[in-house]
Design an enzyme around this catalytic site. Structure first.
Site, PDB file in Angstrom:
ATOM      1  N   PRO A 110       0.953  -3.102  -6.208  1.00  0.00           N
ATOM      2  CA  PRO A 110      -0.502  -3.268  -6.335  1.00  0.00           C
ATOM      3  C   PRO A 110      -1.100  -2.117  -7.141  1.00  0.00           C
ATOM      4  CG  PRO A 110       0.090  -2.460  -4.144  1.00  0.00           C
ATOM      5  CD  PRO A 110       1.370  -2.799  -4.836  1.00  0.00           C
ATOM      6  N   MET A 111      -1.868  -2.453  -8.154  1.00  0.00           N
ATOM      7  CA  MET A 111      -2.476  -1.398  -8.979  1.00  0.00           C
ATOM      8  C   MET A 111      -3.917  -1.732  -9.332  1.00  0.00           C
ATOM      9  SD  MET A 111       0.633  -0.131 -11.408  1.00  0.00           S
ATOM     10  CE  MET A 111       1.281  -1.772 -11.696  1.00  0.00           C
ATOM     11  N   HIS A 149      -3.459  -3.415   3.046  1.00  0.00           N
ATOM     12  CA  HIS A 149      -3.315  -2.041   2.540  1.00  0.00           C
ATOM     13  C   HIS A 149      -3.541  -1.051   3.684  1.00  0.00           C
ATOM     14  CE1 HIS A 149      -3.212   1.435   0.122  1.00  0.00           C
ATOM     15  NE2 HIS A 149      -3.981   1.067  -0.890  1.00  0.00           N
ATOM     16  N   ALA A 209      -2.125   2.059   3.648  1.00  0.00           N
ATOM     17  CA  ALA A 209      -1.528   3.307   3.148  1.00  0.00           C
ATOM     18  C   ALA A 209      -2.549   4.228   2.493  1.00  0.00           C
ATOM     19  CB  ALA A 209      -0.423   2.953   2.142  1.00  0.00           C
ATOM     20  N   TYR A 257      -6.632   5.353   3.073  1.00  0.00           N
ATOM     21  CA  TYR A 257      -7.794   4.457   3.131  1.00  0.00           C
ATOM     22  C   TYR A 257      -8.024   4.013   4.590  1.00  0.00           C
ATOM     23  CZ  TYR A 257      -7.478   4.561  -1.948  1.00  0.00           C
ATOM     24  OH  TYR A 257      -7.447   4.980  -3.248  1.00  0.00           O
TER      25      TYR A 257
HETATM   26  C1  LIG Z   1      -3.275   2.661 -11.998  1.00  0.00           C
HETATM   27  C2  LIG Z   1      -2.754   2.611 -10.585  1.00  0.00           C
HETATM   28  C3  LIG Z   1      -3.491   1.964  -9.607  1.00  0.00           C
HETATM   29  C4  LIG Z   1      -3.014   1.885  -8.284  1.00  0.00           C
HETATM   30  N1  LIG Z   1      -3.722   1.169  -7.351  1.00  0.00           N
HETATM   31  C5  LIG Z   1      -3.189   0.928  -6.123  1.00  0.00           C
HETATM   32  C6  LIG Z   1      -3.789   0.005  -5.206  1.00  0.00           C
HETATM   33  O1  LIG Z   1      -4.805  -0.643  -5.487  1.00  0.00           O
HETATM   34  N2  LIG Z   1      -3.183  -0.166  -4.005  1.00  0.00           N
HETATM   35  C7  LIG Z   1      -2.054   0.502  -3.652  1.00  0.00           C
HETATM   36  O2  LIG Z   1      -1.544   0.315  -2.540  1.00  0.00           O
HETATM   37  N3  LIG Z   1      -1.444   1.363  -4.516  1.00  0.00           N
HETATM   38  C8  LIG Z   1      -1.959   1.560  -5.731  1.00  0.00           C
HETATM   39  N4  LIG Z   1      -1.302   2.352  -6.648  1.00  0.00           N
HETATM   40  C9  LIG Z   1       0.039   2.896  -6.295  1.00  0.00           C
HETATM   41  C10 LIG Z   1       1.139   1.927  -6.793  1.00  0.00           C
HETATM   42  O3  LIG Z   1       1.122   0.700  -6.096  1.00  0.00           O
HETATM   43  C11 LIG Z   1       2.530   2.540  -6.636  1.00  0.00           C
HETATM   44  O4  LIG Z   1       2.791   2.769  -5.276  1.00  0.00           O
HETATM   45  C12 LIG Z   1       2.668   3.832  -7.400  1.00  0.00           C
HETATM   46  O5  LIG Z   1       2.173   3.705  -8.724  1.00  0.00           O
HETATM   47  C13 LIG Z   1       4.126   4.284  -7.463  1.00  0.00           C
HETATM   48  O6  LIG Z   1       4.880   3.347  -8.197  1.00  0.00           O
HETATM   49  P1  LIG Z   1       5.342   3.694  -9.706  1.00  0.00           P
HETATM   50  O7  LIG Z   1       5.929   5.066  -9.635  1.00  0.00           O
HETATM   51  O8  LIG Z   1       6.354   2.623 -10.011  1.00  0.00           O
HETATM   52  O9  LIG Z   1       4.140   3.636 -10.568  1.00  0.00           O
HETATM   53  C14 LIG Z   1      -1.781   2.485  -7.955  1.00  0.00           C
HETATM   54  C15 LIG Z   1      -1.055   3.150  -8.963  1.00  0.00           C
HETATM   55  C16 LIG Z   1      -1.511   3.206 -10.255  1.00  0.00           C
HETATM   56  C17 LIG Z   1      -0.675   3.897 -11.303  1.00  0.00           C
END
Ligand SMILES: Cc1cc2nc3c(=O)[nH]c(=O)nc-3n(C[C@H](O)[C@H](O)[C@H](O)COP(=O)(O)O)c2cc1C
Length: 366
Positions: free
Chosen positions: A25-26, A169, A171, A174
């Protein structure tokens, strides 16, 4: 080492994922007025068409006035909002993919835009945004009940809209995590207390509400982290026994799959074993787990927010752990944000085509 095991199907409760890869999720903040656009739908569909087994959407707000802290993050309530999500589901399914929304409430995490405030007071267990830092008022009993109901309603709506699963969510500091964390939960009612199972009551009630809304066969995933954005060294469970009591409470409430957020998936959770968080969660509960954190990249995502680029990195250690049975699924964030074809390239050994991650990618929605 081959990557074949990443591309084996995974079946759970009637849902069959074609492979083990999950889009993490991003938050993209590209949904003006809180309504996901056609560009958002196309962004997810592009990845669904390219070997991502399950898309977990960006966090999307449940029906509480201050569930979100940014007007460009999509809401998960309201007619136009849900209609837009239905369009996203349709686009992902048409591309052959599967999709779950990440249901979110930010709690006492301040607005990202200093010129914007949410249309209501911030919710939090004890009026703390981090240990010792006052921010707003503790939620009343009625507000706690309303927040639980809002998550339940959203889970039911996800199923009605045609989503394939739902993620809560819990984690990263939040709202749900603010209840878990002793540093932000000082309540002395049924939603607080000295031990983690007491503070897990809010999450457990949310899981029960979600389960009641979706029935027994619809997968309910919960995302958890030891670390908080307020304190990267925070730990909810300091021992396997504490972790068992925390996750056990969530399992008993009806959680199906634990999505165990780490910044670097290879870091051991407790001394004396190389098992990571997802590895321990699976060992202690028997439930399927998802690992995440710097898969396929050299640097972690917090540094990406600081402007740091990352290089492609080997998947050998990930595959070793998957093959050992530590976890079932692997979530990938930035590598897939950067490059919709990342999984196709991995599958077909197109190593030389893997891209560096540039923080500039976070500003666009390709
Ligand atoms: C631009 C961005 C937005 C993110 N938004 C969320 C989110 O909305 N919810 C969430 O649980 N994690 C969020 N994360 C964390 C990612 O889900 C993920 O756990 C984290 O990027 C590590 O994975 P990676 O190293 O493959 O990027 C976000 C990360 C990035 C980079």
């Amino acid at each position: 080492m081959t990557v074949d095991s990443l591309f084996r199907p995974f079946a759970f409760k009637g849902l069959t994922l074609p492979n083990r890869l999950v889009m993490a999720p991003m938050t993209r903040s590209q949904s003006p007025g809180g309504v996901a656009t056609a560009a958002v739908a196309a962004y997810y569909a592009r990845r669904a068409a390219a070997e991502i087994g399950l898309i977990i959407t960006e966090g999307t707000g449940v029906a509480r006035p201050a569930s979100l802290n940014d007007p460009n993050i999509p809401r998960f309530h309201g007619e136009a909002e849900l209609a837009a999500w239905k369009g996203v589901v349709g686009a992902v399914h048409a591309a052959g993919g599967l999709i779950a929304p990440q249901l979110w409430h930010v709690g006492a995490v301040r607005s990202r835009d200093p010129n914007w405030t949410p249309p209501g007071a911030y919710d939090s267990p004890s009026g703390l945004s981090s240990p010792g830092k006052r921010f707003g008022a503790p939620m009343t009993d009625a507000e706690v009940a309303d927040a639980i109901a809002a998550f339940g309603q959203a889970a039911g709506d996800a199923k009605r809209l045609g989503f394939d699963a739902v993620e809560l969510h819990g984690a990263h500091g939040y709202l749900i995590d603010q209840f878990f964390w002793e540093g932000t939960n000082e309540r002395d009612d049924a939603f607080g207390g000295p031990a983690i199972p007491h503070r897990a009551r809010f999450a457990a009630e949310i899981i029960r509400a979600a389960r009641a809304a979706v029935g027994p066969d619809f997968p309910v995933i919960i995302r958890l982290s030891q670390w908080k954005q307020q304190d990267f060294t925070a730990r909810l469970a300091r021992t396997p026994a504490e972790m068992e009591s925390w996750l056990g409470a969530l399992s008993d409430a009806g959680a199906d799959i634990f999505h165990c957020s780490q910044r670097r998936f290879w870091e051991p959770e407790f001394e004396g074993s190389d098992l990571n968080f997802a590895g321990w969660a699976k060992k202690l509960t028997g439930a399927p787990t998802i690992t995440v954190g710097s898969v396929g990249l050299s640097g972690d995502f917090i540094n990406a927010y600081g402007g740091e680029s990352s290089k492609p990195a080997s998947l050998d250690e990930l595959v070793r752990r998957l093959d050992r049975g530590d976890f079932d699924l692997v979530a990938v964030g930035r590598a897939v944000l950067q490059d919709p074809l990342w999984a196709v390239k991995v599958r077909h050994g197109r190593q030389d085509e893997l891209m560096d991650f540039s923080p500039k990618a976070m500003a666009t929605l390709y």
